[in-house]
Design a protein around this motif. Structure first.
Motif, mmCIF file in Angstrom:
data_model
loop_
_atom_site.group_PDB
_atom_site.id
_atom_site.type_symbol
_atom_site.label_atom_id
_atom_site.label_comp_id
_atom_site.label_asym_id
_atom_site.label_seq_id
_atom_site.Cartn_x
_atom_site.Cartn_y
_atom_site.Cartn_z
ATOM 1 N N ALA A 138 0.833 -1.207 0.000
ATOM 2 C CA ALA A 138 0.000 0.000 0.000
ATOM 3 C C ALA A 138 0.864 1.253 0.000
ATOM 4 O O ALA A 138 0.639 2.195 -0.780
ATOM 5 N N LEU B 228 -7.502 -3.481 -10.673
ATOM 6 C CA LEU B 228 -8.801 -3.396 -9.992
ATOM 7 C C LEU B 228 -9.693 -4.517 -10.499
ATOM 8 O O LEU B 228 -9.590 -4.931 -11.660
ATOM 9 N N VAL C 299 -6.602 -3.762 -5.877
ATOM 10 C CA VAL C 299 -7.800 -3.701 -5.041
ATOM 11 C C VAL C 299 -8.939 -4.362 -5.804
ATOM 12 O O VAL C 299 -9.141 -4.073 -6.994
ATOM 13 N N VAL D 244 -3.326 -9.502 -3.603
ATOM 14 C CA VAL D 244 -4.046 -8.227 -3.563
ATOM 15 C C VAL D 244 -3.691 -7.459 -2.296
ATOM 16 O O VAL D 244 -3.302 -8.036 -1.276
ATOM 17 N N THR D 245 -3.861 -6.166 -2.364
ATOM 18 C CA THR D 245 -3.551 -5.293 -1.237
ATOM 19 C C THR D 245 -4.788 -4.969 -0.424
ATOM 20 O O THR D 245 -4.693 -4.678 0.766
ATOM 21 N N ALA D 246 -5.954 -5.020 -1.050
ATOM 22 C CA ALA D 246 -7.204 -4.741 -0.333
ATOM 23 C C ALA D 246 -8.352 -5.484 -1.000
ATOM 24 O O ALA D 246 -8.407 -5.589 -2.233
ATOM 25 N N THR D 247 -9.267 -5.980 -0.171
ATOM 26 C CA THR D 247 -10.440 -6.672 -0.690
ATOM 27 C C THR D 247 -11.587 -6.561 0.312
ATOM 28 O O THR D 247 -11.407 -6.038 1.433
ATOM 29 N N LEU E 218 -9.054 4.335 1.212
ATOM 30 C CA LEU E 218 -9.785 3.079 1.082
ATOM 31 C C LEU E 218 -10.955 3.020 2.059
ATOM 32 O O LEU E 218 -12.070 2.624 1.684
ATOM 33 N N TYR F 148 -15.006 2.988 1.050
ATOM 34 C CA TYR F 148 -15.826 1.857 1.495
ATOM 35 C C TYR F 148 -17.066 2.337 2.230
ATOM 36 O O TYR F 148 -18.188 1.895 1.939
ATOM 37 N N GLY G 275 -7.536 -4.345 4.378
ATOM 38 C CA GLY G 275 -6.560 -3.468 3.733
ATOM 39 C C GLY G 275 -6.213 -2.292 4.620
ATOM 40 O O GLY G 275 -6.893 -2.005 5.613
ATOM 41 N N TYR H 186 -4.913 3.748 2.789
ATOM 42 C CA TYR H 186 -4.420 3.502 1.428
ATOM 43 C C TYR H 186 -5.162 4.341 0.397
ATOM 44 O O TYR H 186 -6.391 4.307 0.309
#
Length: 532
Positions: A344, A413, A434, A463-466, A495, A499, A514, A518
């Motif tokens: 990140a 993405l 992501v 992946v870095t974020a999910t 992030l 969200y 994540g 970020y």
């Protein structure tokens, strides 16, 4: 889509980082993140939680909430807006809490209340119709001997027609036009009992706004408006915190003042139809958003006040101040969490580049929010926006099949659906990627070694974020793709902010994995929000 300015400038000083003192590696990754992001050590909170991925409700309330709430208050006292970051080792789920005796008693009460208010609303409706129709009652429902046999919707429909006719009648007998004061007073009084003070307040506001040149409204008018606004704020609180059996009578009296006995009938009818006491399990993350709430509804989900569609709702800022954004840095191992952190930070400096993959299903893009067709339509809308306004190449699969294995190189993405419980290895993930896949149990475990659920496998694959659900959610509970991704791609939102501006529900089952700070497009914005 409705795109709005940032919630606030989320900073390291705003984060309360929570780790599990009983989980090996939890404190280590917490200190690693705090060092990398320069989070003050005073913002780190140790909690006594089990090593399992589930947590009993009692332990959540007695062992987790108190130290976290204390730390949040300390940050608030500094004039900051705190958020929570749960670290590796914090359980994923809060287990069900059921009280069968309480809810059975509440079922009986709601049934009695609906019966009582059906009779009362029909009685007042018939009296109002008689008063305004020369003593004649023409509505068949008012003559029905068994009010319980009439559906609530039918009663409301009939009564609304009567109220509309009575309102028009009232204008003809107003003393302002030489009408009879006695008749006017009786009809107005009955209308007030039926529909509450809302019409009076609206009329007062209209009169005040039309009196151009007047310095201020009459004191009584001012008092009426202010009192109504106080009650409406309480109703806003009810809308976002739900109903509990213990608070139902208190809320019903407020509803009667604002919306009359008609509003109270609608309230009790809705309560009767609710499955209170069911579906009380949730993610720890989503439950902690309400850490400052008192006695809120545990069954099912509650609306998220940060969602863009509530931006112009009166009182929503007050609700947002009492709601905490919560994210999570978690993975199968502490080393994977450190990799997510490093990726990140690195990507913020270099930028996120690659392809945006969108996997729809070819369904007709229609239906109510939460329907499969509506969600599929959102994915195609997102594709159009990114293709026309974004800087990343975008690929849409609009067939019923998923992207084939190995068919998505350089994935930056991703959003798609729908493979239950089994990750499909279609992607070559770019550093900083992501994405999320809509599945009923995408995040029900991060530690079971043989599990193939999407969130676990996506993190393992790089992946870095999910985002995913810890238990079966509902399609409507996933972040709205056509809001989440443009916010993230703009570079203006972290992030965590993207969200919470796009996830519909709280006290429910979603988790965000994540670094909350970020911003993958911080230095290379990829989509301009203006005009969307």
């Amino acid at each position: 889509m409705l795109i709005v300015p940032s919630l606030f400038a989320l900073s390291p000083e705003d984060l309360v980082i929570v780790y599990n003192k009983n989980m090996k590696g939890s404190e280590g990754v917490t200190k690693y993140y705090a060092s990398k992001r320069r989070v003050p050590s005073s913002n780190i909170v140790e909690v006594d939680a089990p090593q399992s991925e589930s947590l009993k409700r009692h332990d959540f309330e007695t062992k987790m909430i108190p130290p976290i709430r204390y730390a949040l208050k300390q940050i608030k006292e500094k004039g900051r807006t705190p958020s929570i970051l749960l670290m590796y080792g914090i359980p994923l789920r809060v287990e069900d809490k059921n009280n069968p005796q309480l809810y059975e008693s509440y079922k009986r009460r709601t049934k009695d209340k609906v019966r009582e208010y059906k009779r009362l609303v029909l009685l007042l409706g018939s009296q109002l119709e008689s008063m305004t129709n020369r003593g004649t009652i023409i509505t068949p429902s008012y003559k029905h001997q068994n009010s319980e046999a009439i559906e609530t919707d039918e009663i409301i429909f009939c009564v609304n027609k009567t109220i509309k006719a009575a309102t028009e009648f009232l204008a003809t007998v107003s003393p302002d036009v030489g009408g009879d004061l006695n008749t006017y007073s009786k009809v107005a009084s009955l209308l007030f009992r039926m529909v509450g003070m809302a019409p009076l307040v609206n009329n007062t506001k209209e009169r005040v706004s039309s009196e151009s040149g007047e310095a201020a409204p009459e004191p009584l008018q001012n008092d009426v408006v202010q009192f109504s606004e106080i009650l409406n704020w309480q109703l806003v609180d009810m809308s976002f915190r739900g109903f509990t059996p213990e608070k139902a009578l208190e809320w019903s009296t407020i509803i009667r003042v604002v919306n009359g006995v008609v509003g109270e009938l609608i309230f009790w009818d809705a309560q009767q139809k609710k499955a209170l006491g069911e579906l009380t399990s949730s993610s720890v993350d989503s439950e902690l958003t309400l850490v400052f709430a008192e006695n809120y509804q545990l069954s099912s989900w509650l609306p998220n006040p940060f969602l863009t569609k509530y931006d112009n709702l009166p009182g929503v800022e007050w609700m947002r101040e009492k709601t905490i954004m919560v994210g999570r840095l978690d993975a199968p191992t502490p080393d994977m969490v450190k990799r997510m952190i490093d990726d990140a930070i690195k990507t913020e400096e270099t930028g996120l580049f690659g392809t945006f993959y969108i996997d729809a299903r070819g369904l007709p893009g229609s239906g109510d929010t939460g329907s499969q067709g509506n969600f599929d339509g959102q994915l195609r809308n997102l594709y159009t926006v990114v293709k026309e306004k974004g800087c990343l190449p975008v690929v849409l699969d609009d067939s019923s099949e998923l992207f084939p294995e190995g068919s998505c190189p350089n994935a930056a993405l991703y959003v798609g659906w729908h493979s239950e419980g089994k990750y499909v290895d279609s992607f070559g993930w770019e550093t900083g990627a992501v994405g999320f896949h809509v599945a009923d149990t995408g995040a029900n475990t991060l530690r079971l070694q043989q599990s193939e659920v999407w969130c676990k496998r996506m993190v393992e694959e790089g992946v870095t974020a999910t985002i995913g659900a810890v238990e079966e959610p509902h399609l409507s509970s996933f972040p709205l793709p056509e809001i989440f991704f443009p916010l993230l791609m703009s570079g203006e939102f972290s992030l965590l902010e993207a969200y919470f501006k796009s996830v519909p529900y709280l006290s429910w089952r979603q988790v965000l994995l994540g670094d909350p700070l970020y911003r993958p497009f911080k230095n290379n914005p990829c989509l301009e929000l203006s005009g969307l």
